[in-house]
Enzyme design. Structure first.
Site, PDB file in Angstrom:
ATOM      1  N   HIS A 286       0.822  -1.214   0.000  1.00  9.77           N
ATOM      2  CA  HIS A 286       0.000   0.000   0.000  1.00  9.77           C
ATOM      3  C   HIS A 286       0.855   1.262   0.000  1.00  9.77           C
ATOM      4  O   HIS A 286       0.623   2.188  -0.757  1.00  9.77           O
ATOM      5  CB  HIS A 286      -0.940   0.008   1.202  1.00  9.77           C
ATOM      6  N   GLU A 317       1.012   4.004  -2.986  1.00 12.60           N
ATOM      7  CA  GLU A 317       1.192   5.401  -2.625  1.00 12.60           C
ATOM      8  C   GLU A 317       2.552   5.952  -3.039  1.00 12.60           C
ATOM      9  O   GLU A 317       2.778   7.164  -2.972  1.00 12.60           O
ATOM     10  CB  GLU A 317       1.022   5.570  -1.110  1.00 12.60           C
ATOM     11  N   HIS A 352      -7.253  -2.552  -4.060  1.00 12.94           N
ATOM     12  CA  HIS A 352      -5.921  -2.199  -4.565  1.00 12.94           C
ATOM     13  C   HIS A 352      -5.380  -3.274  -5.500  1.00 12.94           C
ATOM     14  O   HIS A 352      -4.800  -2.965  -6.551  1.00 12.94           O
ATOM     15  CB  HIS A 352      -4.958  -1.979  -3.404  1.00 12.94           C
TER      16      HIS A 352
END
Length: 545
Positions: A286, A317, A352
């Protein structure tokens, strides 16, 4: 001839409306009616009605796409689903909003009935609460999160295993779409209190000590006094460590597990064989702005230590910076790899994994790797870590460690008077500062230690904490600290520098110590104005030069 005119009129309307579901319907309406005017009027009227109905449902979805549960949440979830079910297929395709889209209710993510929300009462005195961020993807929730919970339940038959999600957005989504009700942290802890739970182990499924872990710990701190004892277990990758080269057994086992699973999804017999064939495995996490982001760099170090030269760590990210998609692409290209296998480095294979990694949109990792033109093939493996038996074993070990700490804390609580007293000469010492809660401890830069000063037989330990959220300490019980005139310990402002170079001001405290190795009461009050009882100890003094 009349039918031909209807088709032309409808086609003209379709051009006005653009390539929308209503435009496509215009042609169908025209072909099934005998009048162009009727077709145009009917489609135009239905389009306004369709858009209005779809917009209303979009607003209902947006109302539950929030991180706060209220007294209206249950009714709002039911209203959103009822509104969706009342729409026509055309109207469903028109649903939109700030966060709403047709996939909210319409996407098939598997069979929700295979999952177990674990929100039952009759818990008993011993509970293991498994806390996850959560996912609305039913198959992943069942395979990954429930997979971990099932393993913990099987290994701990004397404990009741229950579930909590920290993402209210996901809880609301699952409740509205599938009718499955999952507790948030507060609900799960309230349930534990109401059921008379005395001994609580909290096992997070989080990857690391990041922002979600911190928020969970803060919530747990409020409830700790309601139980006889609470122990917070480690997340998957264990302690963070000071720099990118710090690795541990948890990271080693996790790296081996995900690499083995990725390899099993190919025709290669070994990582070396895959590397020789030009294949790189990209494990996508993530990412976070939290100081714990160094965990991703540590996992890259761990992969290299294991000899996996063709494994690259990335993050959605892009934090740390080297894990951003464009940087991973360049690294893979410069290393000469021509084939890519993408796989999530996440506990669940949810949004995701399915969208950011493997989606067909231009900004997905699969699309960006393909668009780069550097690679012959880009394949995706959509599986969460939670379903892997070797990953489950790491969580089992952490739960067992928490249970052992629970037992040791119980023993030390009853034998504090038997603690061995040490007499120290005047001077300054490094000491271990131990607490009864993993939510209250010294800053990670201190490696669990404080600085003990001994002067004229009086001992004081200076501890540097995590932030400025603890405002005062009190050597004694919370009830006494709250009394008027109680002499509270005032904070100092300490500056800490983390392994990534980030510098932060936090609070520290000088705490009086009566005995080395003996437990003593130390109450604290935070920004929410509530005093909490804790038991701490100072041990293993080492002279500082």
């Amino acid at each position: 001839m009349k039918k031909h005119l209807s088709f032309a009129a409808a086609l003209g309307l379709a051009l006005v409306l653009g390539c929308s579901p209503a435009a496509a319907d215009a042609v169908a309406v025209a072909e099934s009616t005998g009048s162009a005017a009727e077709a145009v009027a009917d489609v135009y009227t239905r389009t306004e009605a369709d858009e209005a109905a779809a917009a209303e449902v979009g607003a209902l979805i947006d109302a539950i796409y929030v991180q706060t549960r209220t007294e209206e949440t249950d009714a709002q979830c039911a209203a959103a689903k009822a509104g969706w079910d009342a729409l026509t297929e055309v109207q469903k395709r028109l649903v939109t909003g700030v966060n709403a889209d047709p996939d909210y209710f319409g996407r098939d993510t598997g069979d929700a009935s295979k999952d177990d929300p674990r929100n039952q009462d009759e818990i008993g005195e011993n509970e293991i609460l498994v806390v996850s961020f959560g996912t609305s993807f039913n198959d992943s929730r069942s395979d990954d999160i429930k997979g971990i919970e099932d393993a913990i339940a099987e290994a701990n038959p004397d404990w009741s295993v229950r579930r909590a999600f920290t993402a209210q957005i996901i809880i609301n989504h699952v409740q509205a779409r599938d009718g499955e009700v999952i507790d948030n942290m507060e609900q799960a802890l309230d349930r534990a209190v109401e059921n008379g739970v005395k001994n609580l182990i909290v096992q997070p499924t989080h990857l690391m000590h990041g922002a979600e872990y911190d928020e969970m710990a803060e919530t747990l701190e409020k409830y700790a006094p309601k139980f006889e004892q609470v122990v917070l277990a480690q997340p998957l990758l264990g302690e963070v460590g000071d720099d990118a080269n710090v690795i541990n057994e948890d990271k080693k086992q996790a790296a081996e597990a995900v690499a083995a699973a990725a390899l099993a999804g190919t025709s290669y017999e070994s990582m070396e064989e895959a590397a020789n064939d030009g294949t790189a495995f990209v494990f996508m996490g993530h990412g976070t702005a939290h100081v714990a982001k160094i965990s991703y760099s540590q996992m890259q170090t761990q992969m290299k230590e294991l000899g996996y030269t063709n494994v690259l760590i990335g993050t959605v990210e892009g934090e740390p910076e080297e894990t951003a998609c464009e940087n991973v692409i360049e690294t893979a290209k410069n290393a000469g790899f021509t084939k890519i296998v993408l796989r999530p480095l996440m506990v669940v294979a949810g949004d995701h994994a399915n969208n950011d990694m493997a989606g067909d949109e231009d900004d997905s990792w699969k699309s960006m790797f393909e668009a780069s033109g550097y690679f012959e093939s880009v394949d995706c493996q959509i599986e969460g870590l939670g379903r892997l038996e070797d990953i489950q074993k790491i969580y089992l070990a952490h739960t067992a460690d928490a249970a052992a700490a629970f037992e040791l804390a119980s023993e030390s609580g009853s034998s504090a008077a038997e603690a061995v007293e040490e007499t120290l000469a005047d001077g300054v010492y490094s000491v271990n500062f131990t607490t009864d809660s993993s939510m209250f401890h010294v800053n990670e830069t201190c490696d669990g230690k404080g600085t003990l000063t001994v002067e004229n037989g009086e001992m004081t330990v200076h501890i540097t904490l995590l932030s400025k959220k603890i405002l005062n300490l009190y050597p004694g019980k919370a009830a006494d600290a709250a009394e008027e005139g109680a002499e509270l310990l005032q904070p100092t402002t300490d500056t800490v520098t983390y392994s990534d170079g980030y510098t932060e001001e936090v609070y520290g405290f000088d705490v009086p110590v009566k005995e080395i190795g003996a437990d003593f009461d130390l109450a604290l009050i935070g920004t929410k104005g509530v005093w909490y009882d804790h038991v701490v100890s100072v041990s293993d003094p080492e002279p500082l030069a």
